[in-house]
Design an enzyme around this catalytic site. Structure first.
Site, PDB file in Angstrom:
ATOM      1  N   TYR A 233      12.993  -9.948   1.101  1.00 35.82           N
ATOM      2  CA  TYR A 233      11.584  -9.571   1.271  1.00 35.82           C
ATOM      3  C   TYR A 233      10.821 -10.666   2.040  1.00 35.82           C
ATOM      4  CZ  TYR A 233       6.933  -7.837  -0.142  1.00 35.82           C
ATOM      5  OH  TYR A 233       5.643  -7.369  -0.150  1.00 35.82           O
TER       6      TYR A 233
ATOM      7  N   ALA B  65      12.038 -12.949   4.046  1.00 32.42           N
ATOM      8  CA  ALA B  65      12.490 -13.003   5.444  1.00 32.42           C
ATOM      9  C   ALA B  65      11.849 -11.881   6.257  1.00 32.42           C
ATOM     10  CB  ALA B  65      14.017 -12.893   5.501  1.00 32.42           C
TER      11      ALA B  65
ATOM     12  N   LYS C  70       8.968 -10.390   5.672  1.00 34.95           N
ATOM     13  CA  LYS C  70       7.520 -10.588   5.830  1.00 34.95           C
ATOM     14  C   LYS C  70       7.215 -11.791   6.738  1.00 34.95           C
ATOM     15  CE  LYS C  70       6.175  -7.106   3.343  1.00 34.95           C
ATOM     16  NZ  LYS C  70       5.474  -5.970   3.967  1.00 34.95           N
TER      17      LYS C  70
HETATM   18  P1  NDP Z   1       4.088   1.087  -2.709  1.00 40.75           P
HETATM   19  O1  NDP Z   1       5.499   0.943  -3.198  1.00 40.75           O
HETATM   20  O2  NDP Z   1       3.024   1.468  -3.679  1.00 40.75           O
HETATM   21  O3  NDP Z   1       4.057   2.137  -1.473  1.00 40.75           O
HETATM   22  C1  NDP Z   1       4.932   1.976  -0.406  1.00 40.75           C
HETATM   23  C2  NDP Z   1       4.655   3.004   0.668  1.00 40.75           C
HETATM   24  O4  NDP Z   1       5.579   2.805   1.742  1.00 40.75           O
HETATM   25  C3  NDP Z   1       4.855   4.437   0.171  1.00 40.75           C
HETATM   26  O5  NDP Z   1       3.845   5.258   0.701  1.00 40.75           O
HETATM   27  C4  NDP Z   1       6.216   4.818   0.751  1.00 40.75           C
HETATM   28  O6  NDP Z   1       6.362   6.188   1.056  1.00 40.75           O
HETATM   29  C5  NDP Z   1       6.222   4.027   2.045  1.00 40.75           C
HETATM   30  N1  NDP Z   1       7.593   3.785   2.509  1.00 40.75           N
HETATM   31  C6  NDP Z   1       8.542   3.008   1.929  1.00 40.75           C
HETATM   32  N2  NDP Z   1       9.677   3.070   2.627  1.00 40.75           N
HETATM   33  C7  NDP Z   1       9.446   3.894   3.679  1.00 40.75           C
HETATM   34  C8  NDP Z   1      10.245   4.369   4.748  1.00 40.75           C
HETATM   35  N3  NDP Z   1      11.526   4.008   4.899  1.00 40.75           N
HETATM   36  N4  NDP Z   1       9.683   5.214   5.654  1.00 40.75           N
HETATM   37  C9  NDP Z   1       8.386   5.619   5.511  1.00 40.75           C
HETATM   38  N5  NDP Z   1       7.584   5.191   4.512  1.00 40.75           N
HETATM   39  C10 NDP Z   1       8.118   4.353   3.604  1.00 40.75           C
HETATM   40  O7  NDP Z   1       3.752  -0.299  -1.981  1.00 40.75           O
HETATM   41  P2  NDP Z   1       2.368  -1.110  -1.863  1.00 40.75           P
HETATM   42  O8  NDP Z   1       1.269  -0.183  -1.588  1.00 40.75           O
HETATM   43  O9  NDP Z   1       2.287  -2.049  -3.002  1.00 40.75           O
HETATM   44  O10 NDP Z   1       2.692  -2.007  -0.573  1.00 40.75           O
HETATM   45  C11 NDP Z   1       2.275  -1.654   0.736  1.00 40.75           C
HETATM   46  C12 NDP Z   1       2.612  -2.813   1.660  1.00 40.75           C
HETATM   47  O11 NDP Z   1       1.947  -3.997   1.220  1.00 40.75           O
HETATM   48  C13 NDP Z   1       4.097  -3.151   1.693  1.00 40.75           C
HETATM   49  O12 NDP Z   1       4.474  -3.505   2.998  1.00 40.75           O
HETATM   50  C14 NDP Z   1       4.193  -4.345   0.767  1.00 40.75           C
HETATM   51  O13 NDP Z   1       5.304  -5.155   1.075  1.00 40.75           O
HETATM   52  C15 NDP Z   1       2.880  -5.041   1.061  1.00 40.75           C
HETATM   53  N6  NDP Z   1       2.448  -5.940   0.003  1.00 40.75           N
HETATM   54  C16 NDP Z   1       2.244  -5.474  -1.267  1.00 40.75           C
HETATM   55  C17 NDP Z   1       1.838  -6.347  -2.262  1.00 40.75           C
HETATM   56  C18 NDP Z   1       1.602  -5.909  -3.670  1.00 40.75           C
HETATM   57  O14 NDP Z   1       1.338  -6.781  -4.511  1.00 40.75           O
HETATM   58  N7  NDP Z   1       1.638  -4.622  -3.990  1.00 40.75           N
HETATM   59  C19 NDP Z   1       1.637  -7.776  -1.967  1.00 40.75           C
HETATM   60  C20 NDP Z   1       1.883  -8.149  -0.602  1.00 40.75           C
HETATM   61  C21 NDP Z   1       2.262  -7.255   0.339  1.00 40.75           C
HETATM   62  P3  NDP Z   1       6.435   7.345  -0.094  1.00 40.75           P
HETATM   63  O15 NDP Z   1       5.181   7.262  -0.888  1.00 40.75           O
HETATM   64  O16 NDP Z   1       6.479   8.604   0.688  1.00 40.75           O
HETATM   65  O17 NDP Z   1       7.648   7.023  -0.885  1.00 40.75           O
END
Ligand code: NDP
Length: 247
Positions: free
Chosen positions: A155, A157, A159
């Site tokens: 993760y 790497a 980010k």
């Molecule tokens: P969630 O797990 O709540 O949601 C992830 C979203 O990404 C979902 O809508 C999912 O789709 C979509 N997704 C995942 N894989 C794919 C794929 N292969 N193709 C298309 N869509 C995909 O994550 P968060 O809202 O918590 O995180 C959002 C972003 O923020 C991420 O990049 C995460 O790394 C980053 N982040 C989050 C933090 C946190 O504390 N939550 C902290 C720092 C960064 P579906 O709903 O259809 O499954």
């Protein structure tokens, strides 16, 4: 209505941070392409936006790791909306374990989703932005990409890679009036973090100087700023939205 007549594409808009970003941009006037891996989630967010402002959003279901499929969906979005002003590469996953035990599959899926997924979408959309001579690309990185975390080598790497990608793309596109920035959220309450064990969530919370976990809206506000005219002279930057974890 800072984004009136603008089109925003948000990946991972089906839930969590992406959903908050999609709603925020729509609330400020943007028409939104709600992209998610599952049809139902992409549609749920698009429906919610359309209830607030009729015919403003459309759902798109695609696996962002699939380069060819993303180019196709990008093409469809550009045809159906006519333009693309804001791209938010937000979709991401985590598969945590110590590197000693990490399977190559867990390494690949995290890098392919969090890093290659952003490349795939940027490639699908940037030509249209270059033609328009305007655009905003915002990549959702993480403080983990800056400070690292045991159990998250894949993760971190991905980010950190997203930050290098952001800066390089910012240099490539600056001459075309397209800005590219990253946001590094800290700990945000979503499905991604709700599944962490209670003691890890507690210890994460204790490390936040502002003493509260972020909401999706905290991140959406920063995205809206970077997408707005107020940020037109900011590119290649990483904005930490983390309650002070990194300072
Ligand atoms: P969630 O797990 O709540 O949601 C992830 C979203 O990404 C979902 O809508 C999912 O789709 C979509 N997704 C995942 N894989 C794919 C794929 N292969 N193709 C298309 N869509 C995909 O994550 P968060 O809202 O918590 O995180 C959002 C972003 O923020 C991420 O990049 C995460 O790394 C980053 N982040 C989050 C933090 C946190 O504390 N939550 C902290 C720092 C960064 P579906 O709903 O259809 O499954």
């Amino acid at each position: 209505m800072r984004f009136e007549n603008q089109v925003a594409i948000v990946t991972g808009a089906g839930r969590g941070i992406g959903q908050a970003i999609a709603l925020r941009l729509a609330n400020e006037g943007a028409r939104v392409a709600s992209v998610s891996r599952t049809e139902a989630n992409a549609r749920k967010t698009a429906d919610e936006i359309n209830r607030l402002r009729a015919d403003c959003a459309k759902p798109y279901c695609v696996d962002i790791t699939d380069h060819a499929a993303v180019q196709e969906v990008g093409e469809r979005i550009l045809q159906e909306f006519g333009r693309a002003d804001i791209l938010v590469n937000n979709a991401g996953i985590r598969r945590d374990t110590l590197s000693m035990r990490m399977s190559p599959e867990d390494w690949d899926i995290v890098l392919n989703t969090n890093l290659k997924g952003a490349f795939n979408f940027a490639q699908a959309i940037q030509r249209a932005m270059v033609k328009q001579r305007s655009g905003r690309i915002i990549n959702i990185s993480s403080v983990i990409g800056l400070i690292g975390n045991a159990g998250q080598t894949n993760y971190a790497a991905s980010k950190a890679g997203l930050i290098g990608f952001t800066k390089s793309l910012a240099r490539e596109l600056a001459g075309r009036n397209i800005t590219v920035n990253a946001i590094a959220p800290g700990y945000v309450a979503t499905d991604m973090t709700n599944s962490l064990p209670e003691e890890i969530r507690k210890s994460l919370q204790e490390r936040i100087p502002l003493k509260r976990v972020a909401t999706g809206e905290d991140i959406a506000g920063a995205v809206a700023f970077l997408a707005s005219a107020d940020a037109s002279y900011i590119t290649g930057q990483v904005l930490c939205v983390d309650g002070g974890i990194v300072m």
